[in-house]
Design a protein around this motif. Structure first.
Motif, mmCIF file in Angstrom:
data_model
loop_
_atom_site.group_PDB
_atom_site.id
_atom_site.type_symbol
_atom_site.label_atom_id
_atom_site.label_comp_id
_atom_site.label_asym_id
_atom_site.label_seq_id
_atom_site.Cartn_x
_atom_site.Cartn_y
_atom_site.Cartn_z
ATOM 1 N N UNK A 21 0.828 -1.206 0.000
ATOM 2 C CA UNK A 21 0.000 0.000 0.000
ATOM 3 C C UNK A 21 0.866 1.261 0.000
ATOM 4 N N UNK A 22 1.903 1.269 0.825
ATOM 5 C CA UNK A 22 2.813 2.415 0.871
ATOM 6 C C UNK A 22 3.542 2.585 -0.464
ATOM 7 N N UNK A 23 3.970 1.485 -1.039
ATOM 8 C CA UNK A 23 4.678 1.544 -2.309
ATOM 9 C C UNK A 23 3.789 2.102 -3.414
ATOM 10 N N UNK A 24 2.558 1.631 -3.491
ATOM 11 C CA UNK A 24 1.622 2.118 -4.508
ATOM 12 C C UNK A 24 1.268 3.587 -4.255
ATOM 13 N N UNK A 25 1.201 3.975 -2.989
ATOM 14 C CA UNK A 25 0.863 5.354 -2.649
ATOM 15 C C UNK A 25 1.954 6.329 -3.089
ATOM 16 N N UNK A 26 3.211 5.939 -2.925
ATOM 17 C CA UNK A 26 4.305 6.865 -3.195
ATOM 18 C C UNK A 26 4.865 6.782 -4.615
ATOM 19 N N UNK A 27 4.578 5.722 -5.352
ATOM 20 C CA UNK A 27 5.106 5.623 -6.719
ATOM 21 C C UNK A 27 4.690 6.790 -7.624
ATOM 22 N N UNK A 28 3.424 7.215 -7.635
ATOM 23 C CA UNK A 28 3.065 8.345 -8.502
ATOM 24 C C UNK A 28 3.692 9.678 -8.079
ATOM 25 N N UNK A 29 4.186 9.766 -6.857
ATOM 26 C CA UNK A 29 4.722 11.018 -6.336
ATOM 27 C C UNK A 29 6.233 11.140 -6.495
ATOM 28 N N UNK A 30 6.856 10.207 -7.169
ATOM 29 C CA UNK A 30 8.320 10.186 -7.243
ATOM 30 C C UNK A 30 8.881 11.463 -7.872
ATOM 31 N N UNK A 31 8.271 11.931 -8.941
ATOM 32 C CA UNK A 31 8.812 13.090 -9.651
ATOM 33 C C UNK A 31 8.679 14.387 -8.848
ATOM 34 N N UNK A 32 7.716 14.492 -7.952
ATOM 35 C CA UNK A 32 7.507 15.710 -7.170
ATOM 36 C C UNK A 32 8.082 15.626 -5.760
ATOM 37 N N UNK A 33 8.716 14.533 -5.435
ATOM 38 C CA UNK A 33 9.167 14.284 -4.062
ATOM 39 C C UNK A 33 10.506 14.961 -3.797
ATOM 40 N N UNK A 34 10.641 15.563 -2.614
ATOM 41 C CA UNK A 34 11.923 16.135 -2.214
ATOM 42 C C UNK A 34 12.850 15.011 -1.755
ATOM 43 N N UNK A 35 14.115 15.334 -1.623
ATOM 44 C CA UNK A 35 15.098 14.332 -1.207
ATOM 45 C C UNK A 35 14.801 13.827 0.203
ATOM 46 N N UNK A 36 14.412 14.731 1.088
ATOM 47 C CA UNK A 36 14.118 14.345 2.463
ATOM 48 C C UNK A 36 12.910 13.412 2.528
ATOM 49 N N UNK A 37 11.894 13.727 1.742
ATOM 50 C CA UNK A 37 10.699 12.881 1.706
ATOM 51 C C UNK A 37 11.031 11.512 1.114
ATOM 52 N N UNK A 38 11.870 11.474 0.078
ATOM 53 C CA UNK A 38 12.260 10.196 -0.526
ATOM 54 C C UNK A 38 13.026 9.334 0.468
ATOM 55 N N UNK A 40 12.728 9.434 3.743
ATOM 56 C CA UNK A 40 11.756 8.939 4.728
ATOM 57 C C UNK A 40 10.924 7.792 4.168
ATOM 58 N N UNK A 41 10.545 7.875 2.907
ATOM 59 C CA UNK A 41 9.779 6.796 2.283
ATOM 60 C C UNK A 41 10.610 5.531 2.209
ATOM 61 N N UNK A 42 11.857 5.661 1.773
ATOM 62 C CA UNK A 42 12.733 4.492 1.668
ATOM 63 C C UNK A 42 12.972 3.882 3.040
ATOM 64 N N UNK A 43 13.212 4.716 4.047
ATOM 65 C CA UNK A 43 13.423 4.196 5.396
ATOM 66 C C UNK A 43 12.169 3.512 5.940
#
Length: 89
Positions: A21-38, A40-43
């Motif tokens: 669910x988390x993976x599907x939620x964040x996949x469309x947001x990859x291009x607009x994501x900041x480094x800090x947010x990325x 946090x998602x990876x962690x």
């Protein structure tokens, strides 16, 4: 012990569902994501996968200790200590 291990198996399924669910939620947001947010998602995904690995370790070790020994052929991709290590070891 069976109800507890059944609960652990269900919790492993829950973690898998939450990971996906988390993976599907964040996949469309990859291009607009900041480094800090990325980061946090990876962690978060790493944390979920490590928790799932811990559950697998507990499930397999409990199965081997309390239910049945795994039947591996001797010498095939198996360390000598596997299946012989106990609490003092």
């Amino acid at each position: 012990m069976a109800p507890m291990y059944l609960g652990l198996a269900v919790s492993l399924a829950m973690l898998t569902f939450i990971f996906l669910r988390e993976l599907v939620h964040y996949l469309p947001q990859i291009m607009d994501m900041s480094a800090e947010k990325a980061i946090l998602v990876v962690l978060t995904l790493i944390d979920l996968s490590l928790a799932a690995n811990l559950l697998l370790i507990v499930l397999f070790s409990g199965y081997e200790n309390f239910v049945s020994k795994f039947d591996f052929d001797a010498g095939q991709d198996r360390p000598d200590w596997m299946g012989k290590v106990d609490f003092p070891g």
